[in-house]
Design a protein around this motif. Structure first.
Motif, PDB file in Angstrom:
ATOM      1  N   GLU A 134       8.813   7.852  -3.081  1.00  0.00           N
ATOM      2  CA  GLU A 134       7.581   8.004  -2.304  1.00  0.00           C
ATOM      3  C   GLU A 134       7.838   7.803  -0.821  1.00  0.00           C
ATOM      4  OE1 GLU A 134       4.419   4.774  -1.973  1.00  0.00           O
ATOM      5  OE2 GLU A 134       3.484   6.144  -3.407  1.00  0.00           O
ATOM      6  N   LEU A 138     -12.319   3.755   8.236  1.00  0.00           N
ATOM      7  CA  LEU A 138     -12.502   3.554   6.801  1.00  0.00           C
ATOM      8  C   LEU A 138     -13.777   2.778   6.485  1.00  0.00           C
ATOM      9  CD1 LEU A 138      -8.807   2.677   5.935  1.00  0.00           C
ATOM     10  CD2 LEU A 138     -10.046   4.686   5.108  1.00  0.00           C
ATOM     11  N   HIS A 184      -8.147   2.573  12.486  1.00  0.00           N
ATOM     12  CA  HIS A 184      -8.192   2.999  11.086  1.00  0.00           C
ATOM     13  C   HIS A 184      -9.165   2.153  10.277  1.00  0.00           C
ATOM     14  CE1 HIS A 184      -3.884   4.665  11.818  1.00  0.00           C
ATOM     15  NE2 HIS A 184      -4.810   5.502  12.243  1.00  0.00           N
ATOM     16  N   PRO A 227       1.774   0.126   5.484  1.00  0.00           N
ATOM     17  CA  PRO A 227       1.546   0.136   4.027  1.00  0.00           C
ATOM     18  C   PRO A 227       0.610  -0.988   3.570  1.00  0.00           C
ATOM     19  CG  PRO A 227       3.678  -0.808   4.506  1.00  0.00           C
ATOM     20  CD  PRO A 227       3.137  -0.306   5.819  1.00  0.00           C
ATOM     21  N   GLY A 265       0.804  -1.208   0.000  1.00  0.00           N
ATOM     22  CA  GLY A 265       0.000   0.000   0.000  1.00  0.00           C
ATOM     23  C   GLY A 265       0.840   1.262   0.000  1.00  0.00           C
ATOM     24  N   LEU A 266       0.257   2.356   0.486  1.00  0.00           N
ATOM     25  CA  LEU A 266       0.921   3.655   0.513  1.00  0.00           C
ATOM     26  C   LEU A 266       2.246   3.577   1.269  1.00  0.00           C
ATOM     27  CD1 LEU A 266       0.643   6.703  -0.191  1.00  0.00           C
ATOM     28  CD2 LEU A 266      -0.441   6.994   2.066  1.00  0.00           C
ATOM     29  N   TYR A 267       3.318   4.053   0.652  1.00  0.00           N
ATOM     30  CA  TYR A 267       4.686   4.043   1.162  1.00  0.00           C
ATOM     31  C   TYR A 267       5.259   2.624   1.277  1.00  0.00           C
ATOM     32  CZ  TYR A 267       3.158   8.718   2.629  1.00  0.00           C
ATOM     33  OH  TYR A 267       2.623   9.982   2.664  1.00  0.00           O
ATOM     34  N   PHE A 290      -5.843   0.798   2.490  1.00  0.00           N
ATOM     35  CA  PHE A 290      -6.010   1.682   3.638  1.00  0.00           C
ATOM     36  C   PHE A 290      -5.957   3.156   3.259  1.00  0.00           C
ATOM     37  CE2 PHE A 290      -5.713  -0.173   8.088  1.00  0.00           C
ATOM     38  CZ  PHE A 290      -6.455  -1.294   7.734  1.00  0.00           C
ATOM     39  N   ASP A 291      -5.914   3.445   1.964  1.00  0.00           N
ATOM     40  CA  ASP A 291      -5.981   4.827   1.511  1.00  0.00           C
ATOM     41  C   ASP A 291      -7.331   5.134   0.874  1.00  0.00           C
ATOM     42  OD1 ASP A 291      -5.579   3.142  -0.595  1.00  0.00           O
ATOM     43  OD2 ASP A 291      -4.110   4.399  -1.630  1.00  0.00           O
ATOM     44  N   LYS A 292      -8.319   4.250   1.118  1.00  0.00           N
ATOM     45  CA  LYS A 292      -9.662   4.470   0.583  1.00  0.00           C
ATOM     46  C   LYS A 292     -10.661   3.733   1.470  1.00  0.00           C
ATOM     47  CE  LYS A 292      -8.872   0.652  -2.672  1.00  0.00           C
ATOM     48  NZ  LYS A 292      -8.734   0.291  -4.095  1.00  0.00           N
TER      49      LYS A 292
END
Length: 566
Positions: free
Chosen positions: A362, A490, A486, A552, A259-261, A556-558
């Motif tokens: 990133e 979400l 989190h 990451p 995921g992110l990072y 988890f960014d949506k």
């Protein structure tokens, strides 16, 4: 020799090189027979933690770990630790004090059907009903634990049997003093088919699972990768199968790192694009194979595993190969050398380098951040700077697993990281780190835990202090159950009762006779880590991190669907 069954049991363990016994003095006849000059008795604060220490010991040494408990609730306390060993394929033998045979069925104190209670969580439950069979059944427990797909075995020790005098021969059945104890090999036809598929592949990928590390197939994996110019991704338990500095090392794949990072984006992309995938010693679980969406349908799959029940479980398999990873790869490579089978680089290395550079840019935005509260990626980056070939990282489950698996580089191939990936239960890393350090004092052991997981096991800091176990623990303290928080935000739009009081766990460490300090400024992390590594006993760093920072994890960014499972 003539002795009590309890002594014969211990002498059999000693003959097999068992150097630590984790428990609370039961089965009493066994503990009173222990030669303390040979075997270290480690009295724990919870039997579950004893099982986890035995797990860490086994992975650090390659020998079966041994834990122990009293009857009834002591035995049921073992279950969480034994289940993790079963799911992670780790050899552990649990000695369980059982009620005297003469009291069976009479509602004795703490009465429990130990066989029924423990059977779902171990490979086998054995009970010593006759004192003259003590050495035989102890050897059987070690044999079952270390052979095939390794795992835990419960050995029930009725007190009247353990106290009885008998004749016995406590010799070692030498292969079963180590794991893997017996190595099987894939058949020649499967080896030839695998070589043919790899030779024709345009975008091959090797996926090294935990069985690759357990079998010690490090040199063989590098040779295979270089012969076929195939990148090597790993599962989480396979981390360490190849050094991260090798140009064909892709990193840890799956949803926890992609995921992110997350650097898992690199191996995930390679797995999605692959036309041939060679899976080595992996149970093809949900997380590492992206909810079983990768590899994609139509991808040719070669699967090598010691357990035939795992091959084809989740994916159609073109070439099933049953055998030990190391020895089967040796046979495959010998076949390739004899038949001059190899393949030149197809440019996969350049594709991987491009992906790595993109992800590194990133990640740098948070790994180099001076923000306060600290970004967890910055804390992990500082830990990465003190890692060397002697380091063993022991992580807890949940967020710290994702950060560590994604960011920390393996300096040399070998067992580099322990993590409870069998069940992903939090509250594991500290006892596992203690067991690992006691098993191999030559390793620099760094334990990383979230404050939620650390709350399960912090009483074992006193155990570490009592035995002078040199472990550096870094608690990623965000004063919340961050994964749950989190997920709820979400999925449900808000979270409820996930937050904790702000606790300085270095104060807890000092109260439990360890040393430590709290860090809130990332600029102070290098000096704190240096002090912790220089300490001659257990040391704890309470690292205060941003509660909004997520691991990451893919998705988890949506928003997450309300009916989704964790």
């Amino acid at each position: 020799m003539k002795a009590t069954a309890g002594r014969i049991l211990y002498e059999t363990l000693k003959a097999h090189g068992v150097a630590c016994l984790f428990g609370m003095e039961d089965p009493i006849q066994v503990f009173h027979a222990v030669d303390r000059a040979v075997t270290r008795v480690v009295t724990v604060r919870d039997e579950k933690h004893g099982a986890i220490m035995a797990h860490g010991y086994a992975q650090a040494t390659g020998r079966p770990g041994v834990c122990a408990s009293t009857s009834g609730p002591g035995a049921t306390n073992l279950i969480t630790g034994l289940l993790e060993a079963l799911q992670s394929s780790v050899p552990v033998v649990a000695l369980v004090q059982d009620h005297p045979l003469r009291l069976k069925g009479r509602h004795a104190g703490s009465a429990l059907d130990h066989t029924a209670a423990l059977a779902p969580f171990v490979k086998a439950v054995l009970r010593i009903d006759l004192p003259e069979r003590t050495a035989e059944l102890t050897r059987s427990a070690l044999r079952i634990a270390t052979s095939g797909r390794p795992g835990p075995v419960a050995l029930l020790c009725p007190t009247d049997v353990m106290a009885a005098e008998t004749e016995g021969e406590p010799f070692a059945d030498e292969p079963y003093a180590h794991c893997p104890s017996v190595r099987s090999r894939a058949d020649a036809g499967a080896l030839a088919r695998a070589a043919g598929l790899l030779a024709k592949a345009e975008r091959p990928l090797i996926v090294a699972g935990g069985g690759s590390v357990a079998s010690g197939a490090f040199a063989e994996i590098v040779e295979l990768a270089e012969r076929f110019a195939a990148p090597v991704a790993t599962t989480m338990t396979g981390k360490g199968a190849i050094a991260d500095g090798h140009p064909l090392s892709a990193g840890v794949l799956g949803t926890s790192t992609g995921g992110l990072y997350g650097r898992g984006k690199v191996p995930n992309a390679l797995l999605e694009e692959a036309d041939v995938v060679f899976v080595l010693g992996s149970r093809t679980g949900q997380i590492c194979y992206s909810n079983w969406t990768l590899p994609k349908p139509g991808t040719a799959l070669i699967h090598l595993d010691v357990d035939p029940g795992e091959i084809g479980r989740n994916f159609p398999t073109d070439v099933p190969m049953v055998g030990d990873v190391r020895d089967s790869l040796r046979d495959l490579l010998a076949h390739c050398r004899t038949a001059s089978i190899a393949r030149a680089d197809r440019g996969n290395g350049g594709r991987m380098a491009e992906l790595k550079e993109q992800v590194a840019r990133e990640l740098a935005t948070v790994a180099e951040s001076d923000r306060r509260p600290m970004r967890p990626e910055r804390v992990m980056a500082e830990i990465g700077r003190v890692v060397d070939p002697s380091t063993l990282i022991v992580t807890d489950a949940s967020y710290v697993t994702g950060w560590a698996m994604s960011q920390l580089d393996v300096p040399v191939a070998g067992r580099f990281m322990l993590s409870p990936r069998g069940t992903a239960g939090i509250g594991w890393s500290l006892p596992a780190a203690i067991g690992a350090r006691l098993g191999d004092p030559s390793r620099t052991v760094i334990c990383v835990a979230g404050d939620g997981g650390f709350g399960y096991v912090m009483n074992e800091l006193e155990t570490a202090a009592r035995y002078g176990v040199k472990v550096l623990t870094v608690v990623f303290n965000n004063s919340t159950l961050a994964f749950q928080r989190h997920w709820e935000e979400l999925s449900m739009g808000s979270y409820l009762d996930c937050d904790f009081l702000e606790v300085d766990y270095s104060e807890v460490a000092r109260a439990l006779k360890c040393r430590g300090e709290s860090v809130t400024d990332p600029a102070e992390l290098p000096a704190a880590l240096a002090r912790g590594l220089a300490c001659d006993g257990p040391y704890l760093i309470n690292a205060v991190i941003d509660p909004e920072a997520a691991a990451p994890i893919m998705g988890f960014d949506k928003p997450i669907p309300p009916d989704a499972a964790h």
